[in-house]
Write a protein that holds these residues in place. Structure first.
Motif, PDB file in Angstrom:
ATOM      1  N   LEU A   2      36.998  43.752   1.102  1.00  0.00           N
ATOM      2  CA  LEU A   2      36.012  43.546   2.164  1.00  0.00           C
ATOM      3  C   LEU A   2      36.136  42.145   2.745  1.00  0.00           C
ATOM      4  CD1 LEU A   2      33.432  44.484   3.731  1.00  0.00           C
ATOM      5  CD2 LEU A   2      32.123  43.370   1.903  1.00  0.00           C
ATOM      6  N   TRP A  24      30.024  37.048  -2.551  1.00  0.00           N
ATOM      7  CA  TRP A  24      30.663  38.056  -3.388  1.00  0.00           C
ATOM      8  C   TRP A  24      31.808  38.786  -2.678  1.00  0.00           C
ATOM      9  CZ3 TRP A  24      30.046  42.541  -0.706  1.00  0.00           C
ATOM     10  CH2 TRP A  24      28.965  42.579   0.192  1.00  0.00           C
ATOM     11  N   ALA A  25      31.918  38.631  -1.361  1.00  0.00           N
ATOM     12  CA  ALA A  25      32.950  39.346  -0.600  1.00  0.00           C
ATOM     13  C   ALA A  25      34.343  38.825  -0.953  1.00  0.00           C
ATOM     14  CB  ALA A  25      32.704  39.209   0.896  1.00  0.00           C
ATOM     15  N   ASP A  26      35.359  39.635  -0.676  1.00  0.00           N
ATOM     16  CA  ASP A  26      36.736  39.248  -0.993  1.00  0.00           C
ATOM     17  C   ASP A  26      37.257  38.164  -0.056  1.00  0.00           C
ATOM     18  OD1 ASP A  26      37.349  41.335  -3.088  1.00  0.00           O
ATOM     19  OD2 ASP A  26      36.801  42.644  -1.415  1.00  0.00           O
ATOM     20  N   TRP A  73      38.047  46.789   4.852  1.00  0.00           N
ATOM     21  CA  TRP A  73      36.715  46.949   5.429  1.00  0.00           C
ATOM     22  C   TRP A  73      36.246  45.627   6.012  1.00  0.00           C
ATOM     23  CZ3 TRP A  73      33.580  51.208   6.030  1.00  0.00           C
ATOM     24  CH2 TRP A  73      33.999  52.390   5.421  1.00  0.00           C
ATOM     25  N   ALA A  88      23.756  44.246  -0.514  1.00  0.00           N
ATOM     26  CA  ALA A  88      25.090  43.918  -1.024  1.00  0.00           C
ATOM     27  C   ALA A  88      25.593  45.012  -1.957  1.00  0.00           C
ATOM     28  CB  ALA A  88      25.055  42.574  -1.750  1.00  0.00           C
ATOM     29  N   GLU A  89      24.726  45.497  -2.830  1.00  0.00           N
ATOM     30  CA  GLU A  89      25.104  46.565  -3.752  1.00  0.00           C
ATOM     31  C   GLU A  89      25.400  47.854  -2.997  1.00  0.00           C
ATOM     32  OE1 GLU A  89      23.251  49.013  -7.591  1.00  0.00           O
ATOM     33  OE2 GLU A  89      22.315  47.146  -6.904  1.00  0.00           O
ATOM     34  N   ILE A  91      26.425  48.148   0.110  1.00  0.00           N
ATOM     35  CA  ILE A  91      27.683  47.983   0.842  1.00  0.00           C
ATOM     36  C   ILE A  91      28.874  48.210  -0.079  1.00  0.00           C
ATOM     37  CG2 ILE A  91      29.183  46.266   1.930  1.00  0.00           C
ATOM     38  CD1 ILE A  91      26.646  45.082   3.233  1.00  0.00           C
ATOM     39  N   GLN A  92      28.819  47.641  -1.272  1.00  0.00           N
ATOM     40  CA  GLN A  92      29.934  47.788  -2.205  1.00  0.00           C
ATOM     41  C   GLN A  92      30.125  49.233  -2.642  1.00  0.00           C
ATOM     42  OE1 GLN A  92      30.182  44.230  -5.086  1.00  0.00           O
ATOM     43  NE2 GLN A  92      28.194  43.944  -4.096  1.00  0.00           N
ATOM     44  N   GLN A  93      29.038  49.985  -2.687  1.00  0.00           N
ATOM     45  CA  GLN A  93      29.156  51.413  -2.996  1.00  0.00           C
ATOM     46  C   GLN A  93      29.698  52.185  -1.798  1.00  0.00           C
ATOM     47  OE1 GLN A  93      25.217  52.544  -4.208  1.00  0.00           O
ATOM     48  NE2 GLN A  93      25.378  51.586  -6.230  1.00  0.00           N
ATOM     49  N   ILE A  95      31.724  51.314   0.684  1.00  0.00           N
ATOM     50  CA  ILE A  95      33.129  51.152   1.057  1.00  0.00           C
ATOM     51  C   ILE A  95      34.078  51.879   0.100  1.00  0.00           C
ATOM     52  CG2 ILE A  95      32.690  48.987   2.264  1.00  0.00           C
ATOM     53  CD1 ILE A  95      33.807  47.488  -0.117  1.00  0.00           C
ATOM     54  N   ARG A  96      33.521  52.483  -0.937  1.00  0.00           N
ATOM     55  CA  ARG A  96      34.344  53.309  -1.828  1.00  0.00           C
ATOM     56  C   ARG A  96      34.524  54.719  -1.274  1.00  0.00           C
ATOM     57  NH1 ARG A  96      30.697  51.098  -5.957  1.00  0.00           N
ATOM     58  NH2 ARG A  96      31.629  49.219  -6.825  1.00  0.00           N
TER      59      ARG A  96
END
Length: 247
Positions: A2, A24-26, A73, A88-89, A91-93, A95-96
């Motif tokens: 991300l 926390w983003a990449d 993403w 945030a949680e 979003i991380q779910q 993008i899977r």
């Protein structure tokens, strides 16, 4: 992977909170357009992907930032927005998932210290999360949008938006956005008169304060309705002036 992209200019009062909320983003990409405050220095505390360029308008500038990102993403944020832990949680779910190409996020905006739940501001769904190879920004200099090819989903948790901090910022944005809006209308061939500018302003106030129940947002609801009406009035007044200057 991300990537978060943010465009900035003189956002020292906001950018730290914005970038901290997505630490926390990449990858974080910040594209600045010549800030005279500490925006760039603050941004560099969070990422080494900070670039400075000229200002071609909102759509082209956000596309430039997108072109610099490398993630599969993209999360596009404004400098005065923040991502809370619950979003945030989510979003991380999100993008899977494989079938969805982009997601709209409900945006909760505050006006002079108060979150606005009426006035046509909530829920303000904005398409900000999308696959990099499926989306791009429109070319508008103001009120740009993300254009995504493929199915769009919706998230539940809100994006927090500190739209206006105080009346000084309100006045500054009224002037800036009414100018950009007038220029956009002028290029599209729209015309305006003094009477139309007044009528548009009055309708904007009535729609926001009465039809959209802005009166339920307290004093800030009234202030918001007035400032929106002013912005609309000046946009059409400036459009009228542009036509006068180009006769």
């Amino acid at each position: 992977m991300l990537s978060v992209i943010v465009i900035t200019k003189n956002e020292a009062g906001h950018i730290g909170r914005c970038l901290a909320s997505v630490a926390w983003a990449d990858e974080i990409v910040v594209l600045d357009s010549g800030s005279s405050d500490d925006t760039v220095a603050i941004a560099r505390q969070f990422t080494d992907q900070v670039f400075v360029t000229d200002w071609p308008g909102f759509g082209p500038q956000k596309q430039r930032a997108l072109d610099k990102a490398s993630g599969d993403w993209i999360l596009s944020l404004d400098a005065d927005e923040e991502v809370g832990p619950a979003l945030a949680e989510e979003i991380q779910q999100a993008i899977r998932q494989n079938a969805i190409q982009g997601f709209e996020i409900p945006r909760l905006s505050s006006y002079c210290g108060r979150p606005i739940k009426h006035s046509g501001w909530w829920p303000d769904y904005v398409l900000r999360l999308f696959r990099r190879d499926a989306g791009r920004f429109s070319n508008e200099v103001v009120h740009e949008r993300v254009e995504v090819q493929g199915p769009i989903g919706r998230l539940n948790q809100p994006l927090l938006h500190e739209a206006f901090v105080d009346p000084e910022e309100v006045l500054h944005k009224i002037n800036s956005y009414s100018t950009l809006g007038a220029e956009k209308l002028f290029k599209a061939g729209a015309r305006a008169s003094l009477g139309r500018a007044i009528a548009k302003g009055l309708w904007t106030f009535f729609r926001g304060y009465v039809l959209k129940a802005g009166f339920l947002d307290g004093p800030q609801g009234l202030m918001l309705a007035i400032s929106n009406a002013e912005g609309t009035y000046y946009k059409y007044l400036k459009l009228r002036e542009l036509h006068r200057l180009h006769r």
